[in-house]
Design a protein around this motif. Structure first.
Motif, short mmCIF file in Angstrom:
data_model
loop_
_atom_site.label_atom_id
_atom_site.label_comp_id
_atom_site.label_asym_id
_atom_site.label_seq_id
_atom_site.Cartn_x
_atom_site.Cartn_y
_atom_site.Cartn_z
N THR A 185 7.10 38.47 1.65
CA THR A 185 6.08 38.76 2.66
C THR A 185 6.29 37.93 3.91
O THR A 185 6.25 38.45 5.03
N TRP A 186 6.51 36.64 3.76
CA TRP A 186 6.73 35.77 4.92
C TRP A 186 7.99 36.18 5.68
O TRP A 186 8.01 36.20 6.90
N THR A 187 9.04 36.48 4.93
CA THR A 187 10.31 36.86 5.55
C THR A 187 10.17 38.17 6.33
O THR A 187 10.62 38.26 7.48
N LEU A 188 9.55 39.16 5.72
CA LEU A 188 9.37 40.44 6.41
C LEU A 188 8.45 40.28 7.61
O LEU A 188 8.66 40.94 8.64
N CYS A 189 7.46 39.43 7.52
CA CYS A 189 6.57 39.18 8.64
C CYS A 189 7.33 38.58 9.82
O CYS A 189 7.20 39.02 10.96
N MET A 190 8.15 37.58 9.55
CA MET A 190 8.94 36.95 10.62
C MET A 190 9.95 37.94 11.21
O MET A 190 10.15 37.99 12.43
N LEU A 191 10.57 38.73 10.35
CA LEU A 191 11.53 39.73 10.81
C LEU A 191 10.83 40.78 11.68
O LEU A 191 11.34 41.16 12.75
N TYR A 192 9.65 41.22 11.25
CA TYR A 192 8.92 42.22 12.02
C TYR A 192 8.51 41.67 13.39
O TYR A 192 8.62 42.37 14.40
N VAL A 193 8.02 40.45 13.44
CA VAL A 193 7.60 39.87 14.71
C VAL A 193 8.79 39.79 15.67
O VAL A 193 8.66 40.12 16.86
N LYS A 194 9.94 39.38 15.17
CA LYS A 194 11.13 39.29 16.02
C LYS A 194 11.52 40.67 16.55
O LYS A 194 11.79 40.83 17.74
N LYS A 195 11.55 41.67 15.67
CA LYS A 195 11.91 43.02 16.10
C LYS A 195 10.85 43.61 17.02
O LYS A 195 11.17 44.30 17.99
N ALA A 196 9.57 43.37 16.73
CA ALA A 196 8.48 43.91 17.55
C ALA A 196 8.54 43.35 18.96
O ALA A 196 8.24 44.08 19.92
N ASN A 197 8.90 42.09 19.11
CA ASN A 197 9.04 41.53 20.45
C ASN A 197 10.12 42.26 21.23
O ASN A 197 9.97 42.52 22.43
N GLY A 198 11.21 42.60 20.57
CA GLY A 198 12.27 43.38 21.21
C GLY A 198 11.80 44.78 21.57
O GLY A 198 12.08 45.28 22.66
N PHE A 199 11.05 45.42 20.66
CA PHE A 199 10.51 46.75 20.94
C PHE A 199 9.54 46.71 22.12
O PHE A 199 9.53 47.60 22.96
N ASP A 200 8.72 45.66 22.17
CA ASP A 200 7.76 45.53 23.27
C ASP A 200 8.48 45.35 24.60
O ASP A 200 8.07 45.93 25.61
N ALA A 201 9.55 44.57 24.60
CA ALA A 201 10.32 44.37 25.84
C ALA A 201 10.97 45.68 26.28
O ALA A 201 10.97 46.01 27.47
N ASP A 202 11.50 46.44 25.32
CA ASP A 202 12.08 47.74 25.65
C ASP A 202 11.03 48.69 26.20
O ASP A 202 11.27 49.40 27.18
N ALA A 203 9.85 48.72 25.58
CA ALA A 203 8.78 49.60 26.04
C ALA A 203 8.32 49.22 27.44
O ALA A 203 8.09 50.09 28.29
N GLU A 204 8.21 47.93 27.69
CA GLU A 204 7.80 47.48 29.02
C GLU A 204 8.83 47.87 30.08
O GLU A 204 8.45 48.30 31.17
N SER A 205 10.10 47.74 29.75
CA SER A 205 11.12 48.13 30.73
C SER A 205 11.10 49.64 30.98
O SER A 205 11.31 50.09 32.11
N ILE A 206 10.83 50.44 29.94
CA ILE A 206 10.72 51.89 30.12
C ILE A 206 9.54 52.23 31.03
O ILE A 206 9.66 53.02 31.96
#
Length: 117
Positions: A83-104
């Protein structure tokens, strides 16, 4: 002494969300996001429900793993770690998705502004 804080409201930007959602960049972002979320969600659910299912319908986890510690405890601890590992992985990926969405959004807002005379 009391200090006054003046708030300056930023003007609201008007986005054409339908145009953004129909863009190939946004659709690509959604595909990339789903390609990450679907396997992670399936893995999480399978791993999470394995403990109650295995303890309810079998005795395979009752065997000792290390000394007096049975496999049930090992699997239960592994679920916390997972659970902790998937949470950290998700937060890292979500930050990238948010940056991509903002640039779009910014890219579409810039092109919308350049269409004006």
């Amino acid at each position: 002494m009391e200090q006054k804080v003046e708030r300056v409201l930023q003007p609201q930007k008007n986005y054409d969300y339908e145009k953004i959602a129909a863009s190939p960049e946004f659709k690509s972002l959604i595909r990339k996001k789903n390609k990450f979320l679907l396997p992670v969600t399936i893995f999480f659910l399978l791993f999470y429900f394995s403990l109650p299912l295995l303890t309810s319908f079998s005795t395979v986890l009752n065997k000792p793993a290390v000394g007096d510690i049975s496999w049930v405890w090992v699997l239960a601890l592994a679920q916390f770690i997972m659970t902790w590992t998937l949470c950290m992985l998700y937060v890292k990926k979500a930050n990238g998705f948010d940056a991509d969405a903002e640039s779009i959004v910014n890219r579409h807002n810039d092109t919308k502004g350049s269409d004006r005379p």
